[in-house]
Enzyme design. Sequence first.
Site, PDB file in Angstrom:
ATOM      1  N   THR A  48       0.855  -1.188   0.000  1.00  0.00           N
ATOM      2  CA  THR A  48       0.000   0.000   0.000  1.00  0.00           C
ATOM      3  C   THR A  48       0.890   1.235   0.000  1.00  0.00           C
ATOM      4  O   THR A  48       1.570   1.520   0.983  1.00  0.00           O
ATOM      5  CB  THR A  48      -0.914  -0.026   1.243  1.00  0.00           C
ATOM      6  OG1 THR A  48      -1.683  -1.227   1.167  1.00  0.00           O
ATOM      7  CG2 THR A  48      -1.841   1.171   1.287  1.00  0.00           C
ATOM      8  N   GLU A  73      -7.189  -9.801   6.751  1.00  0.00           N
ATOM      9  CA  GLU A  73      -6.585 -10.813   7.617  1.00  0.00           C
ATOM     10  C   GLU A  73      -7.699 -11.738   8.086  1.00  0.00           C
ATOM     11  O   GLU A  73      -8.797 -11.291   8.397  1.00  0.00           O
ATOM     12  CB  GLU A  73      -5.929 -10.151   8.828  1.00  0.00           C
ATOM     13  CG  GLU A  73      -4.672  -9.429   8.449  1.00  0.00           C
ATOM     14  CD  GLU A  73      -3.983  -8.819   9.653  1.00  0.00           C
ATOM     15  OE1 GLU A  73      -4.145  -9.338  10.775  1.00  0.00           O
ATOM     16  OE2 GLU A  73      -3.276  -7.818   9.461  1.00  0.00           O
ATOM     17  N   LEU A  93     -21.205  -2.179   8.667  1.00  0.00           N
ATOM     18  CA  LEU A  93     -22.091  -1.305   9.442  1.00  0.00           C
ATOM     19  C   LEU A  93     -22.296  -1.890  10.833  1.00  0.00           C
ATOM     20  O   LEU A  93     -23.313  -1.648  11.455  1.00  0.00           O
ATOM     21  CB  LEU A  93     -23.440  -1.157   8.730  1.00  0.00           C
ATOM     22  CG  LEU A  93     -23.534  -0.128   7.599  1.00  0.00           C
ATOM     23  CD1 LEU A  93     -24.952  -0.037   7.072  1.00  0.00           C
ATOM     24  CD2 LEU A  93     -23.070   1.260   8.051  1.00  0.00           C
ATOM     25  N   ALA A 104     -21.714  -1.731  14.495  1.00  0.00           N
ATOM     26  CA  ALA A 104     -21.231  -0.782  15.497  1.00  0.00           C
ATOM     27  C   ALA A 104     -20.467  -1.538  16.577  1.00  0.00           C
ATOM     28  O   ALA A 104     -20.672  -2.732  16.780  1.00  0.00           O
ATOM     29  CB  ALA A 104     -22.416  -0.051  16.111  1.00  0.00           C
ATOM     30  N   GLY A 146      -9.432  -1.572  14.187  1.00  0.00           N
ATOM     31  CA  GLY A 146      -8.016  -1.643  14.537  1.00  0.00           C
ATOM     32  C   GLY A 146      -7.296  -2.301  13.380  1.00  0.00           C
ATOM     33  O   GLY A 146      -7.768  -2.273  12.245  1.00  0.00           O
ATOM     34  N   CYS A 191      -4.111  -1.938   8.924  1.00  0.00           N
ATOM     35  CA  CYS A 191      -4.442  -1.244   7.668  1.00  0.00           C
ATOM     36  C   CYS A 191      -5.249   0.031   7.875  1.00  0.00           C
ATOM     37  O   CYS A 191      -4.756   1.118   7.580  1.00  0.00           O
ATOM     38  CB  CYS A 191      -5.183  -2.192   6.747  1.00  0.00           C
ATOM     39  SG  CYS A 191      -4.268  -3.711   6.471  1.00  0.00           S
ATOM     40  N   LYS A 209      -3.560   2.958   9.915  1.00  0.00           N
ATOM     41  CA  LYS A 209      -2.377   3.507   9.238  1.00  0.00           C
ATOM     42  C   LYS A 209      -2.764   4.171   7.920  1.00  0.00           C
ATOM     43  O   LYS A 209      -2.287   5.259   7.596  1.00  0.00           O
ATOM     44  CB  LYS A 209      -1.399   2.344   9.033  1.00  0.00           C
ATOM     45  CG  LYS A 209      -0.490   2.412   7.846  1.00  0.00           C
ATOM     46  CD  LYS A 209       0.408   1.201   7.765  1.00  0.00           C
ATOM     47  CE  LYS A 209      -0.059   0.109   6.838  1.00  0.00           C
ATOM     48  NZ  LYS A 209      -0.023   0.350   5.415  1.00  0.00           N
ATOM     49  N   ARG A 236      -2.083  -5.446  16.335  1.00  0.00           N
ATOM     50  CA  ARG A 236      -1.731  -4.078  15.967  1.00  0.00           C
ATOM     51  C   ARG A 236      -2.958  -3.162  16.018  1.00  0.00           C
ATOM     52  O   ARG A 236      -3.986  -3.464  15.435  1.00  0.00           O
ATOM     53  CB  ARG A 236      -1.091  -4.048  14.570  1.00  0.00           C
ATOM     54  CG  ARG A 236       0.352  -4.527  14.615  1.00  0.00           C
ATOM     55  CD  ARG A 236       0.951  -4.590  13.250  1.00  0.00           C
ATOM     56  NE  ARG A 236       0.427  -5.731  12.502  1.00  0.00           N
ATOM     57  CZ  ARG A 236       0.773  -6.001  11.242  1.00  0.00           C
ATOM     58  NH1 ARG A 236       1.611  -5.212  10.598  1.00  0.00           N
ATOM     59  NH2 ARG A 236       0.279  -7.062  10.629  1.00  0.00           N
TER      60      ARG A 236
HETATM   61  C1  UGA Z   1      -8.720  -4.234   5.620  1.00  0.00           C
HETATM   62  C2  UGA Z   1      -9.632  -4.230   4.370  1.00  0.00           C
HETATM   63  O1  UGA Z   1     -10.904  -4.768   4.696  1.00  0.00           O
HETATM   64  C3  UGA Z   1      -9.003  -5.041   3.226  1.00  0.00           C
HETATM   65  O2  UGA Z   1      -9.806  -4.940   2.066  1.00  0.00           O
HETATM   66  C4  UGA Z   1      -7.610  -4.484   2.937  1.00  0.00           C
HETATM   67  O3  UGA Z   1      -6.962  -5.215   1.933  1.00  0.00           O
HETATM   68  C5  UGA Z   1      -6.771  -4.548   4.214  1.00  0.00           C
HETATM   69  O4  UGA Z   1      -7.421  -3.785   5.239  1.00  0.00           O
HETATM   70  C6  UGA Z   1      -5.411  -3.983   3.892  1.00  0.00           C
HETATM   71  O5  UGA Z   1      -5.331  -2.786   3.571  1.00  0.00           O
HETATM   72  O6  UGA Z   1      -4.442  -4.741   3.816  1.00  0.00           O
HETATM   73  P1  UGA Z   1      -8.308  -5.945   7.651  1.00  0.00           P
HETATM   74  O7  UGA Z   1      -7.578  -4.826   8.306  1.00  0.00           O
HETATM   75  O8  UGA Z   1      -7.672  -7.278   7.607  1.00  0.00           O
HETATM   76  O9  UGA Z   1      -8.657  -5.577   6.113  1.00  0.00           O
HETATM   77  O10 UGA Z   1      -9.660  -6.127   8.439  1.00  0.00           O
HETATM   78  P2  UGA Z   1     -11.212  -5.789   8.273  1.00  0.00           P
HETATM   79  O11 UGA Z   1     -11.974  -7.047   8.211  1.00  0.00           O
HETATM   80  O12 UGA Z   1     -11.444  -4.804   7.194  1.00  0.00           O
HETATM   81  O13 UGA Z   1     -11.504  -5.125   9.692  1.00  0.00           O
HETATM   82  C7  UGA Z   1     -10.831  -3.941  10.121  1.00  0.00           C
HETATM   83  C8  UGA Z   1     -11.356  -3.479  11.449  1.00  0.00           C
HETATM   84  O14 UGA Z   1     -12.675  -2.958  11.329  1.00  0.00           O
HETATM   85  C9  UGA Z   1     -11.449  -4.570  12.515  1.00  0.00           C
HETATM   86  O15 UGA Z   1     -10.936  -4.058  13.735  1.00  0.00           O
HETATM   87  C10 UGA Z   1     -12.932  -4.842  12.641  1.00  0.00           C
HETATM   88  O16 UGA Z   1     -13.296  -5.282  13.927  1.00  0.00           O
HETATM   89  C11 UGA Z   1     -13.503  -3.474  12.344  1.00  0.00           C
HETATM   90  N1  UGA Z   1     -14.891  -3.510  11.827  1.00  0.00           N
HETATM   91  C12 UGA Z   1     -15.168  -4.085  10.631  1.00  0.00           C
HETATM   92  C13 UGA Z   1     -15.906  -2.936  12.575  1.00  0.00           C
HETATM   93  O17 UGA Z   1     -15.683  -2.391  13.675  1.00  0.00           O
HETATM   94  N2  UGA Z   1     -17.175  -2.942  12.083  1.00  0.00           N
HETATM   95  C14 UGA Z   1     -17.491  -3.518  10.896  1.00  0.00           C
HETATM   96  O18 UGA Z   1     -18.670  -3.490  10.491  1.00  0.00           O
HETATM   97  C15 UGA Z   1     -16.457  -4.105  10.146  1.00  0.00           C
END
Ligand code: UGA
Length: 436
Positions: A121, A156, A251, A253, A258, A261, A264, A329
Site C-alpha cells: 500500500t 486478515e 455497518l 457498530a 483496529g 491497515c 495507518k 496491531r
Molecule cells: C482491511 C480491508 O478490509 C481489506 O480490504 C484491505 O486489503 C486490508 O485492510 C489492507 O489494507 O491490507 P483488515 O484490516 O484485515 O482488512 O480487516 P477488516 O476485516 O477490514 O476489519 C478492520 C477493522 O474494522 C477490525 O478491527 C474490525 O473489527 C472493524 N470492523 C469491521 C468494525 O468495527 N465494524 C465492521 O462493520 C467491520
Amino acid sequence: MKISVIGTGYVGLVTGTCLSNLGNDVICVDIDKEKIEKLKKGIPTIYEPGLKELLVKNINNNRLTFSDSLQYGIEKSDIIFIAVGTPESESGEADMKAVWDVAKNIGKYINGYKIIINKSTVPVGSGDEVRKIINKNMNAKKHKFDVVSNPEFLREGSAISDFLSPDRIVIGSDNHNPAKIITRLYEPLNAPIITTDIKSAELIKYASNAFLATKISFVNEIANLCEVAGANVEDVATGMGLDKRIGEKFLNAGIGYGGSCFPKDTIALVSTGKKFGYNLKIVQSAIEVNKIQRKLFFEKISKFFKSRLENKKFGIWGTSFKPNTDDMRESPSVDIIKLFLKENAQINIYDPVAIAETKKIFKNKINYFSNAYDAIVDCDALVIITEWDEFKQVNFSKVKNLLSAPIIFDGRNMYDLNYMKELGFKYISVGRNQVL
Ligand code: UGA
C-alpha cells in the site's frame, strides 16, 4: 510465468502462495533468514486460516520456493511483486524505506525485461518514484522494465478466499502491454478487472480503506446517538444497509476499527492530502471518532462501577483486533486494557490465538488463561472485545455461576438483548438499550 514476491508478510506470503496454486512458479523472498527457513519447511509465519495447507501443497509440487537472496529472486523472475511493509512513520506518512530498498536492488540486479508490481500500500506517486530509483541504480547495461500498481484487498483472517474470489482486481499501468500480461495472470480468478493509470490505482486502495473506515466510524456515531436517544443501532444499521446504495457490510457498530491497515492508511491518506495542500475533513473525522469509540466503551464500564475499578477483577474475552487473527496491531483491546490498568483493576484475558502476542505487550501486568471460562472465575464482570465465533454459543449458566456478579459488557454486540434479560444478566453493549 516466473514470479518472485518480495516480502513474506500477510500480503506477500498469501499472494505468493495463491499465485503458485494457480500454476505459476513462485519464489518468495525475504531478508529475514529465520522466516525463510520456517517457510521452506512449510511452517506458516503468520496465523491465517487455510494457509498451511496451500503452502505445503505447493512446496511439494515444486511450484513454491523460498529464498533470502533478493538477487536470486530478481534474476530468476519475469514478474516481481513488491510486497514489503509500509508502516506509519512519525509524521503519519507511509514509511517507504523498504519499498525504496527493494527498488534499488531491482535496479542493481535486473538482468532482462521485467514487470515490477507494487502490491504494497503506497501513496499516490510511488510508482513513478520506483521507476526513477530502478533507473538510477541500473549499471551501464540498461534493461527495459515496466512498473505496475496492483493493490491488494485482502482481509486478515480471510486472506486466502479474498485472493481467490476477489470483488475486483485493480491494475494500474501507464503502458498497455504490461497491463495485458498482468490481466492474463489473474484471468483464472474470473473476477472483474479494472485497468487504469498507476496513480489512480494507488488511490483506489487508500480511498477504499478510508471509505470502509469511515463507514465504521459513521455507524459508531449513530450508535452513540442511539444510546442517548433510546434507539437500537442494529435495527438502524439493518434498515440502512438494505438500501443497495448503502449496503449492509461494515455497518457493525462496536468499539471501532483496529489492525495494520485502516488506522495507518487513513492517517497516511490525510497526510498525502496535506502534501498536496488538500484537507481531507471526512477521513480526519473518521479517525477521531474511532479513537474516541474505545474510550467511550471503557467509560461506560467505569461509570457502571461509579469510577471505583481499583482491585475489581475483569475477565476479557478476545484481544486480537478482530476474529481469526492473532494480530494485535492497533487493537482496541490494547487501549482498553491500559485504561483498566491505570485504574488499578485486575485483568484476566482469554483469546483463542492471540495470547502470545498479548503477552508481548502486557507481560506480567495481566493474567492469561487458555480457556474462556477459567478467565472469568470470580470476576466482577465479563468484557467482550473481539467477536470470536466460540463466544457466540457459550454456556451462559456456567458464565453466570463463575462470575461474582452476572454482568457483561459487550463491545461487539454479540448477544440478543431480550435473551440476556431472560437469563438474568446485566448486559451493556454499544448503541442499544442497557439491560439492567
Ligand atoms: C482491511 C480491508 O478490509 C481489506 O480490504 C484491505 O486489503 C486490508 O485492510 C489492507 O489494507 O491490507 P483488515 O484490516 O484485515 O482488512 O480487516 P477488516 O476485516 O477490514 O476489519 C478492520 C477493522 O474494522 C477490525 O478491527 C474490525 O473489527 C472493524 N470492523 C469491521 C468494525 O468495527 N465494524 C465492521 O462493520 C467491520
